[in-house]
Scaffold this motif. Structure first.
Motif, PDB file in Angstrom:
ATOM      1  N   ARG A  26     -39.979  -1.402 -30.015  1.00 42.10           N
ATOM      2  CA  ARG A  26     -39.801  -2.790 -30.434  1.00 42.10           C
ATOM      3  C   ARG A  26     -38.451  -3.298 -29.932  1.00 42.10           C
ATOM      4  O   ARG A  26     -37.508  -2.541 -29.811  1.00 42.10           O
ATOM      5  CB  ARG A  26     -39.859  -2.904 -31.963  1.00 42.10           C
ATOM      6  N   GLY A  27     -38.407  -4.592 -29.678  1.00 38.74           N
ATOM      7  CA  GLY A  27     -37.145  -5.213 -29.314  1.00 38.74           C
ATOM      8  C   GLY A  27     -36.640  -4.873 -27.939  1.00 38.74           C
ATOM      9  O   GLY A  27     -35.424  -4.890 -27.698  1.00 38.74           O
ATOM     10  N   HIS A  28     -37.519  -4.575 -27.002  1.00 39.25           N
ATOM     11  CA  HIS A  28     -37.072  -4.252 -25.641  1.00 39.25           C
ATOM     12  C   HIS A  28     -36.484  -5.503 -24.993  1.00 39.25           C
ATOM     13  O   HIS A  28     -37.064  -6.593 -25.065  1.00 39.25           O
ATOM     14  CB  HIS A  28     -38.242  -3.736 -24.806  1.00 39.25           C
ATOM     15  N   PRO A  29     -35.316  -5.383 -24.336  1.00 37.49           N
ATOM     16  CA  PRO A  29     -34.714  -6.562 -23.693  1.00 37.49           C
ATOM     17  C   PRO A  29     -35.616  -7.229 -22.666  1.00 37.49           C
ATOM     18  O   PRO A  29     -35.594  -8.456 -22.522  1.00 37.49           O
ATOM     19  CB  PRO A  29     -33.449  -5.987 -23.038  1.00 37.49           C
ATOM     20  N   VAL A  30     -36.395  -6.436 -21.924  1.00 37.24           N
ATOM     21  CA  VAL A  30     -37.294  -7.029 -20.928  1.00 37.24           C
ATOM     22  C   VAL A  30     -38.375  -7.858 -21.615  1.00 37.24           C
ATOM     23  O   VAL A  30     -38.763  -8.925 -21.121  1.00 37.24           O
ATOM     24  CB  VAL A  30     -37.907  -5.934 -20.040  1.00 37.24           C
ATOM     25  N   ALA A  31     -38.869  -7.392 -22.753  1.00 36.52           N
ATOM     26  CA  ALA A  31     -39.857  -8.170 -23.508  1.00 36.52           C
ATOM     27  C   ALA A  31     -39.251  -9.472 -24.007  1.00 36.52           C
ATOM     28  O   ALA A  31     -39.902 -10.528 -24.000  1.00 36.52           O
ATOM     29  CB  ALA A  31     -40.391  -7.354 -24.672  1.00 36.52           C
ATOM     30  N   ALA A  32     -37.991  -9.418 -24.427  1.00 32.13           N
ATOM     31  CA  ALA A  32     -37.313 -10.639 -24.862  1.00 32.13           C
ATOM     32  C   ALA A  32     -37.173 -11.621 -23.710  1.00 32.13           C
ATOM     33  O   ALA A  32     -37.379 -12.837 -23.874  1.00 32.13           O
ATOM     34  CB  ALA A  32     -35.938 -10.298 -25.440  1.00 32.13           C
ATOM     35  N   PHE A  33     -36.840 -11.098 -22.535  1.00 36.83           N
ATOM     36  CA  PHE A  33     -36.776 -11.972 -21.355  1.00 36.83           C
ATOM     37  C   PHE A  33     -38.145 -12.578 -21.065  1.00 36.83           C
ATOM     38  O   PHE A  33     -38.253 -13.770 -20.720  1.00 36.83           O
ATOM     39  CB  PHE A  33     -36.291 -11.190 -20.142  1.00 36.83           C
ATOM     40  N   GLY A  34     -39.196 -11.778 -21.191  1.00 39.30           N
ATOM     41  CA  GLY A  34     -40.536 -12.287 -20.936  1.00 39.30           C
ATOM     42  C   GLY A  34     -40.910 -13.426 -21.872  1.00 39.30           C
ATOM     43  O   GLY A  34     -41.512 -14.420 -21.450  1.00 39.30           O
ATOM     44  N   ARG A  35     -40.534 -13.304 -23.135  1.00 41.37           N
ATOM     45  CA  ARG A  35     -40.824 -14.390 -24.085  1.00 41.37           C
ATOM     46  C   ARG A  35     -40.037 -15.651 -23.712  1.00 41.37           C
ATOM     47  O   ARG A  35     -40.570 -16.770 -23.791  1.00 41.37           O
ATOM     48  CB  ARG A  35     -40.490 -13.944 -25.507  1.00 41.37           C
ATOM     49  N   ALA A  36     -38.788 -15.469 -23.309  1.00 37.52           N
ATOM     50  CA  ALA A  36     -37.988 -16.623 -22.916  1.00 37.52           C
ATOM     51  C   ALA A  36     -38.567 -17.285 -21.667  1.00 37.52           C
ATOM     52  O   ALA A  36     -38.646 -18.520 -21.580  1.00 37.52           O
ATOM     53  CB  ALA A  36     -36.541 -16.196 -22.669  1.00 37.52           C
ATOM     54  N   ALA A  37     -38.980 -16.463 -20.686  1.00 40.00           N
ATOM     55  CA  ALA A  37     -39.563 -17.008 -19.454  1.00 40.00           C
ATOM     56  C   ALA A  37     -40.869 -17.743 -19.746  1.00 40.00           C
ATOM     57  O   ALA A  37     -41.165 -18.777 -19.127  1.00 40.00           O
ATOM     58  CB  ALA A  37     -39.793 -15.881 -18.448  1.00 40.00           C
ATOM     59  N   ALA A  38     -41.666 -17.221 -20.679  1.00 38.42           N
ATOM     60  CA  ALA A  38     -42.899 -17.901 -21.051  1.00 38.42           C
ATOM     61  C   ALA A  38     -42.601 -19.251 -21.693  1.00 38.42           C
ATOM     62  O   ALA A  38     -43.318 -20.239 -21.462  1.00 38.42           O
ATOM     63  CB  ALA A  38     -43.711 -17.024 -22.003  1.00 38.42           C
ATOM     64  N   GLY A  39     -41.533 -19.323 -22.493  1.00 38.19           N
ATOM     65  CA  GLY A  39     -41.143 -20.600 -23.082  1.00 38.19           C
ATOM     66  C   GLY A  39     -40.708 -21.596 -22.027  1.00 38.19           C
ATOM     67  O   GLY A  39     -41.061 -22.790 -22.100  1.00 38.19           O
ATOM     68  N   VAL A  40     -39.963 -21.140 -21.034  1.00 42.48           N
ATOM     69  CA  VAL A  40     -39.555 -22.027 -19.939  1.00 42.48           C
ATOM     70  C   VAL A  40     -40.777 -22.497 -19.163  1.00 42.48           C
ATOM     71  O   VAL A  40     -40.868 -23.668 -18.768  1.00 42.48           O
ATOM     72  CB  VAL A  40     -38.555 -21.305 -19.011  1.00 42.48           C
ATOM     73  N   GLU A  41     -41.739 -21.604 -18.974  1.00 44.73           N
ATOM     74  CA  GLU A  41     -42.961 -21.976 -18.261  1.00 44.73           C
ATOM     75  C   GLU A  41     -43.719 -23.077 -18.994  1.00 44.73           C
ATOM     76  O   GLU A  41     -44.241 -24.014 -18.361  1.00 44.73           O
ATOM     77  CB  GLU A  41     -43.864 -20.755 -18.075  1.00 44.73           C
TER      78      GLU A  41
END
Length: 337
Positions: A26-41
């Motif tokens: 849980r809480g992997h930094p890459v997963a956090a980046f993925g959520r942020a990138a999805a929000g930007v998308e």
């Protein structure tokens, strides 16, 4: 402590952390980046290459900027700089999770539990598991191990050596964006074009280094080089081609052929078809061990390359300074006379 030693110690610590700990559940930094990138998308998405390029610039540029700010914040402390490099390396490499997933599937196949292997395969790659028998699953795993050794380990180490923490984070951001939007779906055919092309460029050096190291570390170096030279260009991916061909030759197996992704069938050229045999489940463990050896060699090569570059830069700077001083002294002497 010089920047080259900071990087070497930090990268080694990060790779050791990955070996011992793997990825957090849980809480992997890459997963956090993925959520942020999805929000930007969600904000930027348009069926247009330009908007996709903006999405790529915002997300990848943000990761690089974050790395630069963090590096600047700890630059006065060698210990903190090593710790930051180690944490960033651990966060972006994924060799242990790759090998772990491959071995779980391999054990299921060797135990004759094809259904368990099918259930596990989506954790490793996007193939349609229901379309594969035991040997087909084994081939998919070996191909995924080969490609992801480059993407999840060697490529990150290369860009870490080139750009430090910003390089590490930037490479993983680009690679993650390609996985998210770089595929040829109706939604992302245009929007994901920039991410896919940037990933091809960023992955180029790591893929070639992976192919070289697979040839050196594998059971058949000549076979790896032969398969790379003969078959890499046949692969539709400019980076997966050299890596998979070299792994195929090093392991003495055939890769490529018919693939199925979500009901869509692809017929890819066979790699190492003349000299290799069909992949069987026991080859998964051989591929996992080769991946481990390649990752360790990549750490040594990239750290050494950064040290050599740093020494060359220092020597060039000293030479330029001495030359400038000599010219200034000669000018002063001429004016005095």
């Amino acid at each position: 402590m010089g920047a080259d030693r900071v990087h070497a110690y930090g990268a080694a610590a990060g790779l050791l952390g990955d070996l011992l700990l793997g990825d957090p559940r849980r809480g992997h930094p890459v997963a956090a980046f993925g959520r942020a990138a999805a929000g930007v998308e969600r904000v930027l998405w348009r069926d247009h290459r330009g908007w996709g390029a903006l999405h790529t610039a915002v997300c990848a540029g943000g990761a690089v900027a974050l790395g630069a700010l963090a590096t600047r914040a700890v630059r006065s402390s060698p210990a903190a700089s090593v710790a930051l490099t180690g944490a960033a390396t651990w966060a972006v490499v994924g060799g242990t999770s790759l090998v772990r997933e491959a071995r779980l599937i391999g054990r299921a196949l060797e135990a004759g539990d094809v259904e368990a292997a099918r259930e596990r395969l989506p954790h490793l790659c996007g193939r349609d598991p229901q379309a594969l028998d035991a040997d087909g699953i084994a081939r998919a795993v070996v191909e995924s191990v080969a490609e992801n050794t480059s993407d999840a380990v060697v490529g990150a180490l290369v860009w870490g050596a080139v750009g430090g923490v910003p390089g590490l984070l930037g490479f993983r951001a680009v690679n993650t964006l390609d996985a998210m939007v770089g595929h040829r779906s109706a939604r992302h055919l245009r929007f994901g074009w920039a991410s896919a092309r940037l990933d091809d460029l960023a992955g180029w050096p790591g893929a070639r280094l992976t192919a070289v190291l697979a040839a050196l570390a594998g059971d058949d170096p000549r076979g790896a080089v032969r398969a790379w030279r003969a078959d890499a260009r046949k692969h539709p991916s400019p980076n997966a081609g050299p890596v998979e061909a070299s792994f195929a030759g090093a392991l003495g197996v055939r890769l490529g052929g018919t693939l199925s992704y979500g009901g869509r069938v692809e017929h890819r050229p066979v790699l190492n078809g003349a000299a290799g045999r069909a992949v069987v489940p026991r080859d998964i463990e051989r591929a996992a061990r080769l991946s481990r050896r390649v990752g360790l060699l990549a750490l040594g090569v990239t750290a050494a390359a950064r040290a050599v570059a740093a020494a060359a830069t220092t020597k060039a700077t000293a030479t330029a300074t001495a030359t400038t001083a000599a010219i200034t002294a000669a000018g002063s002497k001429g004016r005095a006379s």
